[in-house]
Design a protein around this motif. Structure first.
Motif, PDB file in Angstrom:
ATOM      1  N   SER A  79       0.685  -1.114  -0.034  1.00  0.00           N
ATOM      2  CA  SER A  79      -0.016  -0.028  -0.138  1.00  0.00           C
ATOM      3  C   SER A  79       0.924   1.201  -0.016  1.00  0.00           C
ATOM      4  O   SER A  79       2.060   1.134   0.279  1.00  0.00           O
ATOM      5  CB  SER A  79      -0.774   0.122   1.384  1.00  0.00           C
ATOM      6  N   GLY A  80       0.388   2.404  -0.293  1.00  0.00           N
ATOM      7  CA  GLY A  80       0.933   3.659  -0.338  1.00  0.00           C
ATOM      8  C   GLY A  80       1.751   3.871   0.976  1.00  0.00           C
ATOM      9  O   GLY A  80       2.981   4.086   0.875  1.00  0.00           O
ATOM     10  N   GLU A 103       2.706   1.825   3.105  1.00  0.00           N
ATOM     11  CA  GLU A 103       3.837   0.796   3.243  1.00  0.00           C
ATOM     12  C   GLU A 103       5.121   1.039   2.332  1.00  0.00           C
ATOM     13  O   GLU A 103       6.161   0.875   2.996  1.00  0.00           O
ATOM     14  CB  GLU A 103       3.336  -0.556   2.981  1.00  0.00           C
ATOM     15  N   GLY A 130      -3.914 -11.117  -2.171  1.00  0.00           N
ATOM     16  CA  GLY A 130      -2.580 -11.947  -1.827  1.00  0.00           C
ATOM     17  C   GLY A 130      -3.085 -13.243  -1.051  1.00  0.00           C
ATOM     18  O   GLY A 130      -4.121 -13.601  -1.064  1.00  0.00           O
ATOM     19  N   VAL A 150      -7.205  -9.613   2.414  1.00  0.00           N
ATOM     20  CA  VAL A 150      -6.934  -7.986   2.519  1.00  0.00           C
ATOM     21  C   VAL A 150      -8.314  -7.450   3.037  1.00  0.00           C
ATOM     22  O   VAL A 150      -8.302  -6.600   3.891  1.00  0.00           O
ATOM     23  CB  VAL A 150      -6.423  -7.178   1.284  1.00  0.00           C
ATOM     24  N   ALA A 171      -4.726  -0.733   5.503  1.00  0.00           N
ATOM     25  CA  ALA A 171      -5.993  -1.606   5.967  1.00  0.00           C
ATOM     26  C   ALA A 171      -6.836  -1.915   4.657  1.00  0.00           C
ATOM     27  O   ALA A 171      -7.581  -2.657   5.078  1.00  0.00           O
ATOM     28  CB  ALA A 171      -6.794  -0.400   6.768  1.00  0.00           C
ATOM     29  N   LYS A 214      -7.844   0.401   2.121  1.00  0.00           N
ATOM     30  CA  LYS A 214      -8.556   1.325   1.442  1.00  0.00           C
ATOM     31  C   LYS A 214      -8.500   1.489   0.100  1.00  0.00           C
ATOM     32  O   LYS A 214      -9.360   1.453  -0.720  1.00  0.00           O
ATOM     33  CB  LYS A 214      -8.245   2.829   2.228  1.00  0.00           C
ATOM     34  N   SER A 215      -7.036   1.568  -0.344  1.00  0.00           N
ATOM     35  CA  SER A 215      -6.917   1.539  -1.904  1.00  0.00           C
ATOM     36  C   SER A 215      -7.570   0.362  -2.649  1.00  0.00           C
ATOM     37  O   SER A 215      -8.049   0.522  -3.579  1.00  0.00           O
ATOM     38  CB  SER A 215      -5.522   1.684  -2.210  1.00  0.00           C
ATOM     39  N   THR A 216      -7.448  -0.728  -1.957  1.00  0.00           N
ATOM     40  CA  THR A 216      -8.037  -2.053  -2.539  1.00  0.00           C
ATOM     41  C   THR A 216      -9.677  -1.819  -2.607  1.00  0.00           C
ATOM     42  O   THR A 216     -10.094  -2.201  -3.646  1.00  0.00           O
ATOM     43  CB  THR A 216      -7.786  -3.143  -1.339  1.00  0.00           C
TER      44      THR A 216
HETATM   45  N1  ATP Z   1      -1.599  -5.993  -5.592  1.00  0.00           N
HETATM   46  C1  ATP Z   1      -1.507  -6.698  -4.481  1.00  0.00           C
HETATM   47  N2  ATP Z   1      -1.049  -7.955  -4.296  1.00  0.00           N
HETATM   48  C2  ATP Z   1      -0.774  -8.466  -2.867  1.00  0.00           C
HETATM   49  N3  ATP Z   1      -1.223  -7.421  -1.899  1.00  0.00           N
HETATM   50  C3  ATP Z   1      -1.594  -6.284  -2.011  1.00  0.00           C
HETATM   51  C4  ATP Z   1      -1.664  -5.821  -3.378  1.00  0.00           C
HETATM   52  N4  ATP Z   1      -1.888  -4.344  -3.434  1.00  0.00           N
HETATM   53  C5  ATP Z   1      -2.094  -4.266  -1.953  1.00  0.00           C
HETATM   54  N5  ATP Z   1      -1.816  -5.301  -1.242  1.00  0.00           N
HETATM   55  C6  ATP Z   1      -1.625  -5.571   0.104  1.00  0.00           C
HETATM   56  O1  ATP Z   1      -2.840  -5.207   0.687  1.00  0.00           O
HETATM   57  C7  ATP Z   1      -3.090  -4.742   2.029  1.00  0.00           C
HETATM   58  C8  ATP Z   1      -3.984  -3.294   1.714  1.00  0.00           C
HETATM   59  O2  ATP Z   1      -3.414  -2.478   0.695  1.00  0.00           O
HETATM   60  P1  ATP Z   1      -4.078  -1.024   0.580  1.00  0.00           P
HETATM   61  O3  ATP Z   1      -3.344  -0.599  -0.713  1.00  0.00           O
HETATM   62  O4  ATP Z   1      -5.646  -1.487   0.182  1.00  0.00           O
HETATM   63  O5  ATP Z   1      -3.911  -0.440   1.748  1.00  0.00           O
HETATM   64  P2  ATP Z   1      -4.297   1.227   1.982  1.00  0.00           P
HETATM   65  O6  ATP Z   1      -5.467   1.032   3.246  1.00  0.00           O
HETATM   66  O7  ATP Z   1      -4.551   1.827   1.042  1.00  0.00           O
HETATM   67  O8  ATP Z   1      -3.106   1.710   2.683  1.00  0.00           O
HETATM   68  P3  ATP Z   1      -2.197   3.337   2.825  1.00  0.00           P
HETATM   69  O9  ATP Z   1      -2.979   4.122   3.507  1.00  0.00           O
HETATM   70  O10 ATP Z   1      -0.966   2.830   3.237  1.00  0.00           O
HETATM   71  O11 ATP Z   1      -2.381   3.599   1.342  1.00  0.00           O
HETATM   72  C9  ATP Z   1      -1.557  -4.058   2.178  1.00  0.00           C
HETATM   73  O12 ATP Z   1      -0.998  -5.055   3.168  1.00  0.00           O
HETATM   74  C10 ATP Z   1      -0.800  -4.612   0.885  1.00  0.00           C
HETATM   75  O13 ATP Z   1       0.358  -4.832   1.192  1.00  0.00           O
END
Ligand code: ATP
Ligand code: ATP
Ligand code: MG
Ligand code: MG
Lengths: 226, 299, 299, 226
Positions: free
Chosen positions: A136-137, A139, D10, D14, D36, D38-40
């Motif tokens: 994620s961003g 991370e 993954g 997620v 968490a 969010k982006s997903t």
């Molecule tokens: N293409 C992918 N393949 C495998 N795992 C992924 C992939 N994209 C994201 N993840 C995992 O899914 C989890 C959630 O990622 P996500 O990008 O949705 O988080 P986020 O809530 O947007 O976080 P942030 O605030 O840091 O952007 C993370 O632990 C990330 O490592």
């Protein structure tokens, strides 16, 4: 560590006649509106860009006139958190972090151990063998911070290191940077986050359209930003 | 860092690079291999061509006709002189033998010749020429010199046929030279292009390496090792392809010329050619890497 | 969007692509051009080879020997029959003429032959064969048939020399076929490799286009136009190179065979070849783009 | 617009059994710690990822089962601000913004005019003909926002749209998003910035480790974040 500087990479000058002095072991915030030239200023210290005029002194050496072959050795003493991350998408997180050590010729096992330690300090040891595009961003941003810290640099330049982090993590990371600073590393952090500036009460430099407009401590600086 | 440690690091990095983006490497190796196969074929063809031309030219003989009434003593003398001058084997042919051959060559209708009362043909000496003297110009000079010897009336050596064959040989040589130059130019363009693209696709890596304080040498080393490896793999593939070619297509080609008796069984591939292929492959891989990486080291 | 509007948009995008990353395009065009030059040379060589082999084979003649005492009437009859069967020109040769030629061929020493009282040679008919009948097998069959005609004693046609030339011709054809196949395989590998790399370097573009809602067709169109343009530019370059080759190297090659009278002045490049080059260039560019872009459309 | 959703891109899932309903024309904040999901979650709505189980309904259609060829048409109605920008480095800023319109077949002159207008709304009309790598982090972020808004989408998904912006610009951009929302666009904003959530008093969904843990309005949600 810094003296007279001017830089004009584009057509209109981005930085105009900046004078600035950062002591060894200091912790400095750099702030200012978008496009003010914060990143450019950090790039000058890192010799990713050369100043058009003026000089940048680091440990008494004018790095503005450093010859090509000297740059790598300078950079090895500087840890950098890039605003746009600059992670290698084809290498695992641990390899990305270990890169800085590989360059120094650190033995393989030590590289792995130190990388994992650095990742642990940013709370990402469980993602060591993942490729950056799967993170994620926030991370990714922490991986960059781990990479900048892994070889205990003398200087740490952090460009917006907490832009993608939640408040709790932001505090953790900033505490980490303070720890590093306490151990003797000079830290320069470019940030937009007024709450950080208020919380940490450090010397804060404010850039606006390429000139240094204010220098203050903690909440005085934060107040200016609103 | 010790030399062995850095060597191991660079090799590991190079291998990682190959494992992680196999695509560009496959292309680079393929183009190198094709270039090397081209080179190897050109070399093999050129060697075969020489043997083939020798065989096609056949035995080059010179016939020296003698004055009527030359004594056997004089003939032996002349025979020796010719042996020395030409470096070939000589043989005296009597008029009877010559007539017999002529009638045979003419076939059935020539049969009548043997029944002639008076043999119109003169004594002659046949000289089988060594390969060195077979160039048309050399042969002409030789014939002119022989013509001035005592008792010699005329010298014959199938001038026209020889010139024709020599022209063919020259054209083939020129053709294979042109083909070779083309293949080589193509190879250089293709290899450097592929390697440049391969490295172009990794300019990010290079940029980031430099940003974390890698020296140019450090950045370059894995690429050079990759280039060397690519060259070696390509050379191996090329040897395999050439061997397969020699094994499957060679005999068919040879069969076409079976009547010429080109020589013993074809050797698979000359070990010297294998060495050359590996040398050239490694050099091209290395050179390609050096050139290609240089463009991206300025960050 | 109207068809012309989208065409103009796609062309603009394609041109932009070329202007903005000229590097990959130069490489793609260069490899296409090299492939086309190889193709063109193979075609030109094959055409020249045919003419050359015809010239090298020279006039193929068949001599039909007749029984002693064949009457002129019968001879005329036979002559006509031969003309029909072989499709070639026929000519009756008298024993006197035959002897004269033989003595001439033998040179000085053969001079004695003309002084013979009795001519041992038979009447014969010479047949100049048309190109179609020159294949050794066809010729052999023809000779066998002719041999069964009345009054014919023997048929002669320089079997050995012809077989030799035919073998050379076959080897050259096989060689140029192998060279052609190699060049073509190389071309396909190189072109698709370069185009894949070219598009690989733009996978980001494709990804982002798809993320903002572009259809596959929309993404593909500019690449296809680029491929077509590359093919056209490469074909132009190849024509230039071939023309230069025909102009500078051609005469030298021709000079080697001057004694053979291969035919009138060489034409620069056959217009049909130019068309072919453009067609193949465009097809390869297009195909390369289609294949290459497909790999990156899954996002 | 949204129903039952689960997704496991993954190895460990997620997102786990998310249930969520966003009304047409609503303005929703999505928050939660780094990683968490969010982006997903946003990617699922955008069909950049497919859910492993469950369905995602947009205007009554289950986009989880949308066939490949239908995706482009869905995406044309959704504006997205990507966390990692995704700008084409070889095209000018105006071209990047106009891209969304090119895809729709908008005539050339109109594309330019609309792009400039969108750039103006984020304060970047003077950088229209610059290439993205020459922009500062905050400037790039604003270009992405301009691109997402240029074709007046029915839905706007914004992933951390103000992470690189100074407080003043952040407020400007958020006001812009509110304007867009007022004109009928559904807006979903993923953010870490508690001050935004507090200031705008909108419905806020909190994700933690792939599950929806809280749903609150304004400062209640902000208080949870500290
Ligand atoms: N293409 C992918 N393949 C495998 N795992 C992924 C992939 N994209 C994201 N993840 C995992 O899914 C989890 C959630 O990622 P996500 O990008 O949705 O988080 P986020 O809530 O947007 O976080 P942030 O605030 O840091 O952007 C993370 O632990 C990330 O490592
Ligand atoms: N490589 C470059 N070439 C030309 N102009 C540039 C280049 N990099 C940055 N600029 C310009 O210089 C100005 C300052 O950029 P800089 O990245 O230093 O800003 P910043 O203070 O870091 O902003 P932000 O907070 O948005 O990251 C911007 O207007 C930008 O457009
Ligand atoms: Mg910046
Ligand atoms: Mg995210």
């Amino acid at each position: 560590m810094f003296h007279v500087t001017k830089a004009y990479p584009g057509d209109p000058p981005v930085l105009v006649d900046i004078n600035l002095d950062v002591q060894k072991g200091e912790f400095v915030f750099l702030t200012g509106p978008s496009g003010a030239g914060k990143s450019t200023l950090l790039k000058l210290m890192f010799v990713a860009e050369r100043p058009t005029r003026g000089q940048v002194l680091i440990s008494g050496r004018n790095v503005a006139r450093l010859r090509e072959s000297g740059i790598p050795y300078l950079r090895r003493n500087i840890g950098v958190v890039f605003q746009d991350f600059k992670l290698l998408p084809t290498r695992t997180v641990a390899e990305n972090v270990g890169f800085t050590l590989d360059v120094l010729g650190t033995p393989r096992e030590l590289v792995r151990a130190k990388s994992l330690k650095a990742l642990k300090s940013v709370g990402l040891e469980h993602k060591a063998d993942v490729l950056p595009p799967k993170l994620s961003g926030g991370e990714q941003q922490r991986v960059v911070i781990a990479r900048a810290l892994v070889n205990d640099p003398a200087i740490l330049l952090a460009d917006e290191p907490t832009g993608n982090l939640d408040p709790r993590l932001t505090v953790e990371i900033m505490d980490l940077l303070c720890d590093v600073n306490a151990r003797g590393t000079t830290v320069v952090v470019a940030t937009h986050d007024a709450s950080l500036i208020e919380r940490y009460q450090k010397r804060t430099l404010r850039l606006e359209r390429g000139t240094l407009v204010a220098e203050a401590l903690g909440h005085k600086a934060a107040a200016l930003m609103a | 860092m010790s030399v062995t440690a850095s060597l191991s690091y660079f090799s590991r990095t190079a291998l990682n690079g190959i494992v992680r983006s196999p695509f560009v490497h496959v292309i680079a190796v393929a183009s190198l291999a094709i270039a090397l196969v081209g080179f190897g074929l050109a070399r093999m063809a050129s060697a075969q061509l020489d043997r083939l031309m020798l065989a096609l030219a056949g035995e080059v003989e010179m016939t020296v006709y003698l004055e009527p009434g030359t004594t056997p003593d004089k003939m032996a003398e002349l025979q020796q002189a010719l042996s020395q001058r030409t470096g070939g084997q000589t043989r005296v042919v009597s008029p009877a033998e010559a007539l017999g051959r002529l009638s045979k060559e003419l076939g059935d209708p020539g049969h009548a010749l043997t029944s002639l009362e008076e043999n119109p043909l003169p004594w002659s000496v046949e000289v089988t020429l060594p390969p060195l003297a077979r160039e048309p110009e050399a042969l002409k000079a030789l014939a002119d010199r022989v013509r001035t010897l005592p008792f010699v009336t005329q010298v014959d050596y199938g001038q026209e046929a020889l010139e024709r064959l020599t022209a063919i040989a020259r054209a083939l040589k020129l053709g294979s030279l042109i083909a070779f130059v083309l293949v080589f130019l193509t190879a250089i363009v293709v290899v450097s292009a592929t390697l440049q693209l391969a490295i172009y696709s990794r300019r990010e890596d290079i940029e980031i390496q430099k940003l974390v304080g890698a020296t140019d040498r450090f950045v370059r080393a894995p690429f050079l090792i990759e280039g060397l490896l690519q060259g070696a793999v390509a050379a191996t593939l090329a040897c395999g392809a050439l061997w397969a070619f020699a094994f499957f297509v060679g005999p068919k080609l040879a069969a076409l010329f079976s009547f010429l008796d080109v020589g013993g069984p074809r050797p698979g591939i000359d070990p010297r050619l294998v060495l050359e292929l590996f040398g050239i492959g490694a050099a091209m891989g290395l050179l390609g890497s050096v050139v290609a990486v240089r463009r991206f080291l300025r960050v």
